[in-house]
Design an enzyme around this catalytic site. Structure first.
Site, PDB file in Angstrom:
ATOM      1  N   HIS A   1       4.392   6.562  11.092  1.00 47.25           N
ATOM      2  CA  HIS A   1       5.983   5.899  11.415  1.00 47.25           C
ATOM      3  C   HIS A   1       6.863   6.662  11.346  1.00 47.25           C
ATOM      4  O   HIS A   1       7.990   6.272  11.788  1.00 47.25           O
ATOM      5  CB  HIS A   1       5.653   5.186   9.787  1.00 47.25           C
ATOM      6  CG  HIS A   1       5.203   3.511  10.019  1.00 47.25           C
ATOM      7  ND1 HIS A   1       5.647   2.889  10.795  1.00 47.25           N
ATOM      8  CD2 HIS A   1       4.643   2.932   8.953  1.00 47.25           C
ATOM      9  CE1 HIS A   1       4.794   1.570  10.522  1.00 47.25           C
ATOM     10  NE2 HIS A   1       4.398   1.681   9.532  1.00 47.25           N
TER      11      HIS A   1
ATOM     12  N   GLY B   1       0.762  -1.131   0.007  1.00 47.77           N
ATOM     13  CA  GLY B   1       0.051   0.074   0.019  1.00 47.77           C
ATOM     14  C   GLY B   1       0.843   1.278  -0.096  1.00 47.77           C
ATOM     15  O   GLY B   1       0.779   2.109  -0.721  1.00 47.77           O
ATOM     16  N   ALA B   2       1.960   1.303   0.776  1.00 46.46           N
ATOM     17  CA  ALA B   2       2.701   2.417   1.127  1.00 46.46           C
ATOM     18  C   ALA B   2       3.868   2.099   1.918  1.00 46.46           C
ATOM     19  O   ALA B   2       3.976   1.097   2.320  1.00 46.46           O
ATOM     20  CB  ALA B   2       2.088   3.733   1.544  1.00 46.46           C
TER      21      ALA B   2
ATOM     22  N   GLU C   1       7.003   3.805   4.573  1.00 44.86           N
ATOM     23  CA  GLU C   1       7.189   5.008   5.359  1.00 44.86           C
ATOM     24  C   GLU C   1       8.787   5.517   5.330  1.00 44.86           C
ATOM     25  O   GLU C   1       9.351   6.113   6.329  1.00 44.86           O
ATOM     26  CB  GLU C   1       7.092   4.771   6.741  1.00 44.86           C
ATOM     27  CG  GLU C   1       7.741   3.615   7.514  1.00 44.86           C
ATOM     28  CD  GLU C   1       7.528   2.280   7.237  1.00 44.86           C
ATOM     29  OE1 GLU C   1       8.073   1.524   8.052  1.00 44.86           O
ATOM     30  OE2 GLU C   1       6.784   1.936   6.517  1.00 44.86           O
ATOM     31  N   ASN C   2       9.323   5.492   4.071  1.00 48.51           N
ATOM     32  CA  ASN C   2      10.611   6.382   4.076  1.00 48.51           C
ATOM     33  C   ASN C   2      10.782   7.510   4.491  1.00 48.51           C
ATOM     34  O   ASN C   2       9.892   8.365   4.084  1.00 48.51           O
ATOM     35  CB  ASN C   2      11.032   6.179   2.448  1.00 48.51           C
ATOM     36  CG  ASN C   2      10.631   5.084   1.996  1.00 48.51           C
ATOM     37  OD1 ASN C   2      11.151   3.792   2.194  1.00 48.51           O
ATOM     38  ND2 ASN C   2       9.994   4.801   0.802  1.00 48.51           N
TER      39      ASN C   2
ATOM     40  N   HIS D   1      -1.126   6.549   8.524  1.00 47.25           N
ATOM     41  CA  HIS D   1      -0.535   5.369   8.927  1.00 47.25           C
ATOM     42  C   HIS D   1       0.856   5.741   8.557  1.00 47.25           C
ATOM     43  O   HIS D   1       1.857   5.470   9.551  1.00 47.25           O
ATOM     44  CB  HIS D   1      -1.035   4.356   8.167  1.00 47.25           C
ATOM     45  CG  HIS D   1      -0.295   3.037   8.401  1.00 47.25           C
ATOM     46  ND1 HIS D   1      -0.593   1.868   8.977  1.00 47.25           N
ATOM     47  CD2 HIS D   1       1.074   2.654   8.085  1.00 47.25           C
ATOM     48  CE1 HIS D   1      -0.001   0.923   9.115  1.00 47.25           C
ATOM     49  NE2 HIS D   1       1.318   1.418   8.576  1.00 47.25           N
ATOM     50  N   GLU D   2       1.372   5.882   7.446  1.00 47.25           N
ATOM     51  CA  GLU D   2       2.885   6.325   7.066  1.00 47.25           C
ATOM     52  C   GLU D   2       3.456   7.390   7.778  1.00 47.25           C
ATOM     53  O   GLU D   2       4.624   7.465   8.155  1.00 47.25           O
ATOM     54  CB  GLU D   2       2.835   6.358   5.586  1.00 47.25           C
ATOM     55  CG  GLU D   2       2.327   5.365   4.808  1.00 47.25           C
ATOM     56  CD  GLU D   2       2.953   3.846   5.176  1.00 47.25           C
ATOM     57  OE1 GLU D   2       4.123   3.743   5.392  1.00 47.25           O
ATOM     58  OE2 GLU D   2       1.934   3.001   4.987  1.00 47.25           O
TER      59      GLU D   2
ATOM     60  N   GLU E   1       4.478  -1.363  13.280  1.00 54.68           N
ATOM     61  CA  GLU E   1       2.967  -1.562  12.226  1.00 54.68           C
ATOM     62  C   GLU E   1       1.824  -1.444  13.074  1.00 54.68           C
ATOM     63  O   GLU E   1       0.818  -0.750  12.744  1.00 54.68           O
ATOM     64  CB  GLU E   1       3.188  -2.649  11.583  1.00 54.68           C
ATOM     65  CG  GLU E   1       4.320  -2.852  10.679  1.00 54.68           C
ATOM     66  CD  GLU E   1       4.079  -1.626   9.484  1.00 54.68           C
ATOM     67  OE1 GLU E   1       2.998  -1.026   9.311  1.00 54.68           O
ATOM     68  OE2 GLU E   1       4.879  -1.538   8.890  1.00 54.68           O
TER      69      GLU E   1
END
Length: 859
Positions: free
Chosen positions: A311, A273-274, A276-277, A307-308, A330
């Site tokens: 992170h 989905g994605a 988190e860099n 969500h990201e 997570e």
């Protein structure tokens, strides 16, 4: 390759030996354009300079690199022979000094599987786009490093790229003399470094905030996508949610965003989905909507953005030591995604989606034979790859929601704030989090953690209601049960709601008690004396993680009046509970389908409605008795068409029913209607058949032999884009022809020519529920092929093939026996491969139990 695996023991040994001071990585991406030279993989030059210390001078260790060729290696100024020190995935480092410098010059391969540096050629305009995806351990496909989360270090990246391209990385970048150079990062783990390059469409904005100490925080914002998607890119909404999220997390975390800029890249052929860099979050480009979608899709995108963003603190600033504690990022990000969605954005019903959709994922995963505690036993990287699952994400988030109810929201957030400040740029384990929560919450976290984080399985909570002679509640108790395989009874903080029918015909709550459920039976004393309920909901407001059961009166009420529940969260919880009953073979599939047909049309929450469509389809395909499938399919198609015609013109409910009608259409009249809607010879008032809906209509037409190769080619000409190509490939593989199925099988199983996205599309087209007999011969071939596929292909493609092609549609005891035979004969196969087969086998056994339940109901 087995040589690419890394064990927890090896990682611990290396972390005890080494400390990394910094990386300098130089990439030459100019080879992304032009004709490929030679027969091997297309490669790019990667030069890594790694400075690190060794606690035991003279000791040996290794660096990680997966590359077709290493040109040169030097350690502390001494040239090493690559043929002697590099084995394809590791570089041997002997006689280390106290302070070391490793330089590796390699030719690394571009990826077509979404692992490492992925190269995508847009069929629409021929443009090339690059992006990286590393979690859990694929940065070693791009540069030499120490690939484990607890060896953090600052990174400096630079890249040479084709003229006219832009390059992005975690830090702010600038170009000089043809080289893109990026600011040094804070200490971060290898798996969250990132590079994105190409002629992306790029939009900018900015975020400003005055912090509590008076400091002004300015964060440059950017968002990008392929040029072909630019006309559909609603960057303003992406930035709106981004700013709302940054405000929310600054308000609640009391720790300023630590990574400078905040870019968000929507990239093609993305496996996740994605990701988190820090400073450069990557998303699957399907979050850019080419056609009309419901608000549920916008809510889902907003949830992923948040969500990201969570992170950045949970995962990037403070990172788990090893993948055992993957949940430390997570589970928190999954919880915080919904928490901030409700608290900061227009999607104030986000907890309904969480209860209905996210928890369904968790309940399924937690009842598989591969279930595991939230804090898992991760032996190696293959284990880690499979543990990005419904337990680590959704069960963990559900447990955290229960924790908030257990210790209180203020104590929970204060614990998070102390956690960030105490462990910034470091690595943690479970105990580090529990210690701050004990400080702030004042409750015993060790016992709570043992029950909720260190045991597996899901409990069932059932109400017991005793009435007195006057018809009032004499005693209401909650009975807690656990499966034999995981017998733990947990402490639950729950709300018990009592509902009754009103004179207006609605079902409304008239009493509520919040209590701690302990052990096998808990009496809820506060509800004694209440009027007799028509419905008891034992996890009202969705505070805990459990399977909700009903007493006989409550179940009868739901069968007759489910649609009359006025509270949308309570209604969603009841739907979820009924679905769990269906999956557990306690409610016949035909009864669940009947409930959907009678009450789904009254569902106000569009996300719940779309979930009901998915569940009804799954009930028919997997849990209905084979003899009733055709009848059930006709009933669903008739109901979908009826609701489609009755829905408000142009509404998102109309769109949802149109898509569900396409899923259920099978007879001649329904297929003819789909074709007429495509040809514009028939209309449904308000329904706009845009390009995405056209493809949704074409798949059932292809699967039932109405749309042939020429029709699909014509549609691709109409939509000659990357998205159109994926749709066409899926539809082509869906056609009811033995030759088509043989070709699709060969493309996926016998060849690695297809990219990850086209592999996924081909598998989706191959496995059509209406074609059970046609694909039956592939059941035996599946069990013959999967060990070879697992050994030869990347883990991502291996997972896609093993999961996607399991013969679930051959739902018979014979297929179950074949799976058991394979498992018995392959006890020494890769544990991750065995887990995938074991999970699919368990789903099949569950389906057979459901079919038996449904057949008995129809007898």
């Amino acid at each position: 390759m087995p040589g690419e695996n890394l064990s927890r023991d090896e990682a611990r040994e290396r972390a005890a030996l080494l400390s990394v001071d910094g990386y300098e990585v130089s990439l030459d991406l100019r080879s992304a354009l032009g004709e490929q030279e030679g027969d091997g993989p297309r490669t790019f030059r990667s030069v890594s300079v790694v400075r690190f210390r060794c606690n035991e001078p003279g000791a040996s260790s290794f660096a990680d690199l997966v590359a077709p060729q290493v040109t040169a290696v030097s350690l502390n100024g001494k040239d090493l022979d690559p043929s002697e020190v590099f084995d394809g995935s590791r570089i041997l480092l002997e006689d280390l000094a106290a302070e070391n410098e490793l330089v590796v010059d390699a030719q690394c391969a571009y990826s077509r599987t979404g692992e490492g540096l992925h190269r995508f050629v847009d069929p629409e305009d021929g443009e090339v786009y690059l992006y990286t995806q590393y979690e859990p351990a694929d940065s070693r496909r791009v540069f030499a490093n120490f690939e484990q989360p607890d060896l953090k270090a600052p990174f400096r990246f630079e890249a040479r790229a084709p003229e006219g391209w832009t390059v992005w990385s975690n830090g702010a970048g600038r170009i000089a003399d043809g080289v893109w150079r990026f600011a040094e990062t804070k200490p971060i783990s290898t798996y969250i470094t990132c590079v994105v390059a190409g002629p992306y469409h790029y939009v900018t904005d900015s975020y400003e905030r005055v912090l509590a100490d008076g400091t002004r925080l300015e964060i440059p914002l950017g968002a990008m996508c392929r040029k072909g998607l630019a006309p559909y890119f609603d960057a303003d909404d992406v930035f709106l949610v981004t700013k709302q999220g940054l405000d929310f997390f600054h308000d609640h975390f009391d720790y300023p965003y630590p990574f400078g800029k905040y870019d968000q890249a929507f990239v093609p052929e993305y496996n996740l989905g994605a990701m988190e860099n820090p400073g450069l979050v990557t998303f699957r480009e399907e979050y850019i909507f080419r056609g009309k979608v419901t608000q549920a899709s916008y809510e889902a995108r907003a949830n992923v953005i948040l969500h990201e963003m969570a992170h950045m603190w949970f995962g990037d600033l403070v990172t788990m030591e090893w993948w055992d504690d993957l949940w430390l990022k997570e589970s928190f990000a999954d919880f915080m995604g919904s928490f901030s969605l409700v608290g900061a954005t227009r999607f104030t019903d986000g907890w309904i989606t969480f209860a209905n959709r996210r928890k369904a994922w968790a309940y399924r995963a937690d009842q598989l034979p591969s279930t595991h505690p939230v804090t898992a036993d991760i032996r190696d990287l293959q284990d880690a790859k499979l543990n990005f699952d419904g337990i680590t994400y959704a069960k963990g988030a559900s447990v955290l929601k229960q924790l908030v109810a257990y210790v209180g929201q203020d104590a929970f957030l204060e614990g998070a704030r102390r956690y960030f400040k105490r462990h910034a740029y470091g690595n943690t384990r479970l105990g580090d989090l529990l210690s701050v929560l004990e400080e702030t919450g004042g409750r015993d976290m060790a016992g709570w953690a043992r029950s909720w984080l260190q045991t597996a399985g899901v409990n069932s909570l059932t109400p017991q209601v005793l009435l007195d002679a006057e018809g009032r509640v004499a005693e209401l108790a909650v009975v807690q049960e656990a499966p034999e395989t995981h017998p733990e009874l947990r402490p639950h903080r729950v709300a018990v709601g009592l509902y009754r029918r009103t004179t207006g015909g609605t079902l409304e709550r008239y009493a509520r008690a919040e209590t701690d459920v302990e052990g096998a039976r808990t009496v809820v004393a506060e509800l004694a004396g209440a009027e007799a309920p028509d419905l008891v909901l034992v996890n009202d407001d969705d505070l805990t993680y459990c399977k909700v059961r009903f007493d006989e009166t409550s179940l009868a009420t739901l069968r007759a009046h489910l649609g009359d529940i006025t509270d949308p969260l309570a209604r969603a919880l009841c739907w979820s509970a009924l679905w769990n009953l269906t999956r557990d073979a306690l409610l016949p599939a035909r009864d669940f389908v009947d409930l959907v047909l009678r009450f789904a049309g009254r569902e106000s929450d569009i996300g719940v409605l779309q979930m009901l469509h998915a569940w009804a389809d799954s009930a028919l395909v997997h849990y209905a008795a084979p003899a009733w499938r055709r009848t059930g399919g006709q009933l669903l198609a008739e109901g979908a068409l009826r609701e489609l015609r009755q829905a408000a013109p142009g509404s998102e409910h109309q769109l949802a029913w149109a898509r569900f009608f396409a899923t259920t259409a099978s007879d001649r009249a329904d297929l003819a209607l789909l074709r007429a809607l495509l040809d514009d010879t028939e209309k449904i008032d308000g329904l706009e058949v845009d390009q995405e809906l056209r493809w949704a209509f074409l798949e059932p037409l292809a699967a039932h032999g109405v749309a042939d190769e020429q029709v699909l080619a014509a549609e691709l000409a109409r939509d000659d884009t990357a998205s159109g190509k994926r749709h066409q490939v899926r539809c082509l593989a869906a056609r009811p022809s033995a030759a088509v199925k043989a070709q699709a099988w060969a493309q996926v199983v016998e060849s690695d020519a297809l990219s990850n996205a086209l592999t996924e599309a081909t598998i989706a087209g191959f496995t059509q529920p209406s074609q059970r007999e046609l694909i039956a011969p592939y059941a035996e071939r599946y069990f013959t092929a999967i060990e070879r596929v697992w050994a030869e292909r990347s883990i991502q493609i291996g997972m896609d093939v093993v999961r996607g092609l399991f013969p679930a549609l051959q739902d018979s005891p014979e297929t179950l026996a074949a799976a058991d035979a394979w498992l018995a004969a392959h006890e020494q196969a890769a544990p991750a491969l065995r887990r995938l087969v074991l999970e699919a086998r368990d789903d099949l056994a569950r389906a057979l139990r459901g079919q038996a339940c449904d057949a008995e109901a129809g007898a």
